[in-house]
Design an enzyme around this catalytic site. Sequence first.
Site, short mmCIF file in Angstrom:
data_model
loop_
_atom_site.label_atom_id
_atom_site.label_comp_id
_atom_site.label_asym_id
_atom_site.label_seq_id
_atom_site.Cartn_x
_atom_site.Cartn_y
_atom_site.Cartn_z
N SER A 263 -8.42 -17.27 -21.54
CA SER A 263 -8.30 -18.51 -20.77
C SER A 263 -9.58 -19.30 -20.89
CB SER A 263 -8.01 -18.21 -19.31
OG SER A 263 -9.19 -17.79 -18.67
N LYS A 264 -9.40 -20.60 -20.87
CA LYS A 264 -10.51 -21.53 -21.03
C LYS A 264 -11.57 -21.27 -19.94
CE LYS A 264 -10.78 -26.43 -22.07
NZ LYS A 264 -10.09 -27.70 -21.93
N ARG A 265 -11.08 -20.88 -18.78
CA ARG A 265 -12.00 -20.70 -17.65
C ARG A 265 -12.89 -19.46 -17.83
NH1 ARG A 265 -9.82 -20.05 -12.22
NH2 ARG A 265 -8.12 -21.39 -12.88
#
Length: 491
Positions: A263-265
Amino acid sequence: MGENRLRFAPSPTGYLHIGGLRTALYNYLYARQTGGKFLLRIEDTDRTRYVEGAIENLLKELEWAGIVVDEGVVLNEEETPVNKGECTPYIQSERVEKGIYNKYIDKLLEEDKAYYCFCSQERLDNLREQQKADGMVPKYDGLCRGISLEEAKKRVAAGEKYVVRMKLPANKDITFHDAIKGNVTINTNDMDDQVLIKSDGFPTYHFAVVVDDHEMGITHVVRGDEWLPSTPKHVYLYEAFGWNAPEYVHLPTVLNKSGKKLSKRNDDVSVADFRKMGYLPEGLINYLALVGWSPESNEEILSMDELIKQFTFDRVSKSGGVFDKEKLDWVNGHYIRALELPKLAEMVKPYLLEVGFINDDIQEERLELITSTFQESISKLSDIVEQSEFLFVDKVEIIEEDAKEMASGEQVPSLIEAFKNELEQVEEVDEEFSKTIMKKIQKATGVKGKNLFMPVRAILTGNVHGPELVNVIQILGKEGLLKRLNDFKIA
Ligand code: GLU
């Protein structure tokens, strides 16, 4: 049989995801291995998700990675995306303008395999809510299925808003084979009358992907397994048109070390980030190929050519591939060590410039000396900043206990004295000086081995471990050495 034609079909929603690069790579490897073609199509029918510049970026990252597009959207000399090939255009929004999808939707409408639907968003929302409340899987209830084509056309002509949906036959098994997942069957009763043309007149992904893969002669659809649930809809469309479906290969998701989807986060996901960190394209590609696939030979260092030779879909794992950064570092480090020194020096230069450790006019020889000092220990180009910092700081701090201990020995003042004496006798510190100085200090003080080397290293670098001392001495030069020797104090 004709040649294989494989495609990578990204949506220009921002950046190239590392999982997307792997998908592109597997397509590319198979196309190259079998003497086929690798196509690139841009799927931009969802206008709300379009990001300016995304197509250029995507193509640049692929080019950087060494993936060569044979046909489709490519960069021209001005680095502008252009169409190349007989099925032009390869950008779906341009295909909409040419009326390509309308031609095919008309055919389905005429043959009663699709229908106009005039239901309002409000009705659909209420329907969904009701179905959810009743514990049902939400799906369109087929209200507009019964409207005759003639009547529907009148309503369309009168300006009513509509979408076009596929008209699934009742209770029919749709079956397809996937090279990784095996045979998949789903009954049409468990499927939805998928929208094919949206209210803005654009085709949905599901419709455009089938029309385009067919028109472009795609033989193998290799994509992430998040598309597996959509495939029965596509297979239905192939059947409705009387076309042969391509071979399907749905790749397991790329997971992080905790077994979750990247995930980008929480993770680095964009290829640009890896490029900026200084992973080499060869290293990233080699490692990515191994995320969810392994060669029969069990080799781990594989060039693009080797990957092309050894790649097979039947060795792609059924479960997710874990993206392990330590393993990536190990693989990438291999490629860093294999680089010719002048080439590596040129590659680390921007990283050293950016933090001000060197100036643009640095002599080639000096840059190469600095580079060679860390070639063995860096895993990616940016590592050189952290690892070489001690050479460029004003004051060395001795923090670690064992370094402090080594620097507090009673012989230390005489070592410093002897070192300074030698320095005073030379104009500058050259290779010859660096190679012989320790022997000279040994001679002058009678201290040798660990008691000699460790304190000197601690004073010069702040640590008892690190790169070649000879290199460190030469890089620091007369001034740097004197400053460290004079400033030395044990806290
Ligand atoms: N446009 C889709 C994506 O962005 C491609 C899916 C496919 O390959 O069919 O992932």
